[in-house]
Design a protein around this motif. Structure first.
Motif, PDB file in Angstrom:
ATOM      1  N   TYR A 211       9.883  22.726  59.668  1.00 10.75           N
ATOM      2  CA  TYR A 211      10.547  23.833  58.982  1.00 10.75           C
ATOM      3  C   TYR A 211      11.966  23.481  58.572  1.00 10.75           C
ATOM      4  O   TYR A 211      12.486  24.025  57.594  1.00 10.75           O
ATOM      5  CB  TYR A 211      10.522  25.076  59.866  1.00 10.75           C
ATOM      6  CG  TYR A 211       9.139  25.667  60.001  1.00 10.75           C
ATOM      7  CD1 TYR A 211       8.484  26.190  58.900  1.00 10.75           C
ATOM      8  CD2 TYR A 211       8.470  25.664  61.218  1.00 10.75           C
ATOM      9  CE1 TYR A 211       7.204  26.720  59.010  1.00 10.75           C
ATOM     10  CE2 TYR A 211       7.189  26.186  61.347  1.00 10.75           C
ATOM     11  CZ  TYR A 211       6.567  26.703  60.231  1.00 10.75           C
ATOM     12  OH  TYR A 211       5.296  27.216  60.325  1.00 10.75           O
ATOM     13  N   ALA A 214      11.583  21.838  55.367  1.00  7.90           N
ATOM     14  CA  ALA A 214      11.349  22.875  54.358  1.00  7.90           C
ATOM     15  C   ALA A 214      12.656  23.561  53.965  1.00  7.90           C
ATOM     16  O   ALA A 214      12.877  23.879  52.787  1.00  7.90           O
ATOM     17  CB  ALA A 214      10.343  23.896  54.878  1.00  7.90           C
ATOM     18  N   ASN A 217      14.527  21.547  51.609  1.00  8.06           N
ATOM     19  CA  ASN A 217      13.871  21.647  50.306  1.00  8.06           C
ATOM     20  C   ASN A 217      14.382  22.843  49.512  1.00  8.06           C
ATOM     21  O   ASN A 217      14.515  22.788  48.292  1.00  8.06           O
ATOM     22  CB  ASN A 217      12.357  21.779  50.479  1.00  8.06           C
ATOM     23  CG  ASN A 217      11.652  20.451  50.415  1.00  8.06           C
ATOM     24  OD1 ASN A 217      12.269  19.397  50.274  1.00  8.06           O
ATOM     25  ND2 ASN A 217      10.339  20.480  50.524  1.00  8.06           N
ATOM     26  N   LEU A 339       5.466  22.867  51.650  1.00 14.91           N
ATOM     27  CA  LEU A 339       6.700  22.169  51.299  1.00 14.91           C
ATOM     28  C   LEU A 339       7.046  22.365  49.823  1.00 14.91           C
ATOM     29  O   LEU A 339       8.216  22.513  49.461  1.00 14.91           O
ATOM     30  CB  LEU A 339       6.563  20.680  51.619  1.00 14.91           C
ATOM     31  CG  LEU A 339       6.521  20.334  53.109  1.00 14.91           C
ATOM     32  CD1 LEU A 339       6.184  18.862  53.308  1.00 14.91           C
ATOM     33  CD2 LEU A 339       7.849  20.672  53.785  1.00 14.91           C
ATOM     34  N   SER A 342       8.554  25.764  49.327  1.00 13.87           N
ATOM     35  CA  SER A 342       9.933  25.842  49.796  1.00 13.87           C
ATOM     36  C   SER A 342      10.901  25.243  48.787  1.00 13.87           C
ATOM     37  O   SER A 342      12.108  25.504  48.844  1.00 13.87           O
ATOM     38  CB  SER A 342      10.071  25.121  51.149  1.00 13.87           C
ATOM     39  OG  SER A 342       9.947  23.718  51.005  1.00 13.87           O
ATOM     40  N   TRP A 343      10.364  24.452  47.871  1.00 15.19           N
ATOM     41  CA  TRP A 343      11.185  23.847  46.818  1.00 15.19           C
ATOM     42  C   TRP A 343      11.115  24.663  45.524  1.00 15.19           C
ATOM     43  O   TRP A 343      12.129  24.935  44.893  1.00 15.19           O
ATOM     44  CB  TRP A 343      10.686  22.429  46.562  1.00 15.19           C
ATOM     45  CG  TRP A 343      11.604  21.546  45.784  1.00 15.19           C
ATOM     46  CD1 TRP A 343      12.516  20.673  46.294  1.00 15.19           C
ATOM     47  CD2 TRP A 343      11.679  21.416  44.358  1.00 15.19           C
ATOM     48  NE1 TRP A 343      13.159  20.015  45.266  1.00 15.19           N
ATOM     49  CE2 TRP A 343      12.674  20.446  44.078  1.00 15.19           C
ATOM     50  CE3 TRP A 343      11.010  22.027  43.303  1.00 15.19           C
ATOM     51  CZ2 TRP A 343      13.004  20.090  42.777  1.00 15.19           C
ATOM     52  CZ3 TRP A 343      11.340  21.665  42.007  1.00 15.19           C
ATOM     53  CH2 TRP A 343      12.327  20.714  41.750  1.00 15.19           C
TER      54      TRP A 343
END
Length: 409
Positions: A211, A214, A217, A339, A342-343
């Motif tokens: 996390y 993440a 990110n 992931l 999160s970006w």
């Protein structure tokens, strides 16, 4: 090199060519049609947000049904999106951006999962680097084709706007040509089938350091979208360049990165870890963002951008492979989706904010991005400082469980 990897490399090359062509041509084309920086940023934002939605869908479906089918569906959508954008009509262009975002969401997460299920885990940093290098090489070749519309205008007397339109239409063929290659690739699945985990169920199996990755990110995605995702418009607005000059800059960047990416796995093995390589190169790129805002000379700004982009991105495949090796086979599609979300979600907001800032002050997005990058990279360096100092984050001598302990303790 086995036949599976060769097919992945060729598919990456074709996809990169299509992306490179569109990247070089799109901003000059839309700007000549009268689209403002705010409009360009807003449409890019809708693409990122639709991509986020379909990233989640693509991740879970890739784990349940396999990545090849999901990747192929994304390529079909990408072709449709480019045809819509090529019309230049406002509603069609907006729809094309939205569909292209969905296509990218499906395609990216499915491709990451497919790469992570092809070949042995201990060789994934080579697989990711070689396929990404091929895609990047294709992006460079496609970007250099930004000269084609200008040559067509000068030699055949075609209007530049029409030449841009035909170029985007031609690029829409390449995603479809890639589908037979993708469907012919064998894919490793856990116990012969995918896991089909939902995002919430899978999230309980991820741990603290996952996390934290993440979270970084989020910062990098927002920062990159503010400036780098709009860099084509930045150059077109500040220096009034055509797709020929823009394509040359973007093309050289991709060609240099493609060559260097093939050397990154050996470098990581030699110096003792992907994180050490990734952080050293990425940190070096940040001051160059600021330097770009301090010049009004296009060749100098382009050179700074080239070096910055290479330093920030050339080690990304290593880092992606590192994270995927720490996730069970049946969760790799969902982990990739998590992931990516999160970006991409913060990037959707970042691109819109960056487009708005471009209309206020062309230099503000680049300066803000430098700040976001610095914070994110510092967090990674602090969290993984022990592993980096021991050089154990990518040691080929470690077992799968040992690697997993680095991030999932």
């Amino acid at each position: 090199m086995n036949s599976q990897l060769k097919k992945l490399i060729l598919a990456g090359l074709l996809g990169g060519i299509a992306w490179g062509i569109v990247w070089a041509v799109l901003a000059p084309y839309l700007r000549m049609l009268g689209y403002s920086g705010s409009e360009y940023g807003l449409m890019g934002s809708t693409a990122v947000l639709s991509g986020a939605l379909f990233t989640f869908l693509g991740g879970t479906l890739s784990d349940k049904y396999g990545s090849r089918r999901i990747l192929s569906a994304g390529l079909v959508l990408q072709s449709i999106a480019l045809l819509l954008i090529s019309t230049g009509r406002a509603y069609y262009v907006a729809g094309g951006f939205f569909i292209n975002g969905a296509a990218n969401g499906l395609s990216f997460v499915a491709q990451e999962a497919l790469l992570a299920r092809t070949g042995r885990d201990e060789e994934l940093h080579y697989t990711f680097s070689y396929v990404t290098a091929a895609s990047t090489l294709g992006g460079g070749l496609g970007s250099l084709l930004g000269w084609a519309p200008v040559i067509a205008r000068d030699v055949f007397g075609i209007g530049l706007v029409e030449a841009y339109r035909y170029t985007i239409m031609a690029a829409s063929i390449l995603p479809l040509a890639t589908i037979p290659l993708i469907l012919s690739i064998s894919e490793r699945m856990a116990h012969g089938k995918g896991g089909g985990y939902g995002l919430l169920e899978a999230a309980r199996r991820f741990t603290r350091r996952f996390y934290i990755v993440a979270a970084t990110n989020v910062l990098i995605g927002f920062g990159a979208a503010m400036s780098i995702h709009n860099i084509d418009y930045y150059f077109a607005a500040k220096y009034n360049v055509t797709s020929a000059s823009l394509g040359s800059v973007l093309g050289l960047q991709q060609l240099a990165m493609a060559a260097l990416m093939t050397q990154m796995p050996r470098l990581a093995d030699r110096v003792g870890g992907v994180l050490k390589v990734y952080l050293a190169l990425s940190y070096s790129s940040v001051p160059l963002l600021i330097a770009m805002t301090l010049t009004n000379n296009f060749p100098l700004a382009a050179a700074l951008y080239l070096v910055r982009s290479i330093l920030m991105n050339v080690a990304n495949p290593l880092f992606n492979a590192f994270v995927m090796r720490l996730v069970p086979l049946e969760l790799r599609g969902t982990a990739s989706a998590f992931l990516s979300l999160s970006w991409t979600i913060p990037a959707g907001a970042g691109r819109a904010v960056g487009g708005w800032l471009l209309d206020k002050d062309l230099e503000l997005p680049l300066r803000a991005t430098a700040g976001f990058y610095t914070v994110a990279l510092t967090v990674l360096a602090l969290v993984f400082k022990d592993e980096i100092s021991r050089g154990e984050d990518m040691s080929m001598g470690m077992t799968g469980e040992g690697l997993r302990d680095v991030l999932f303790e």
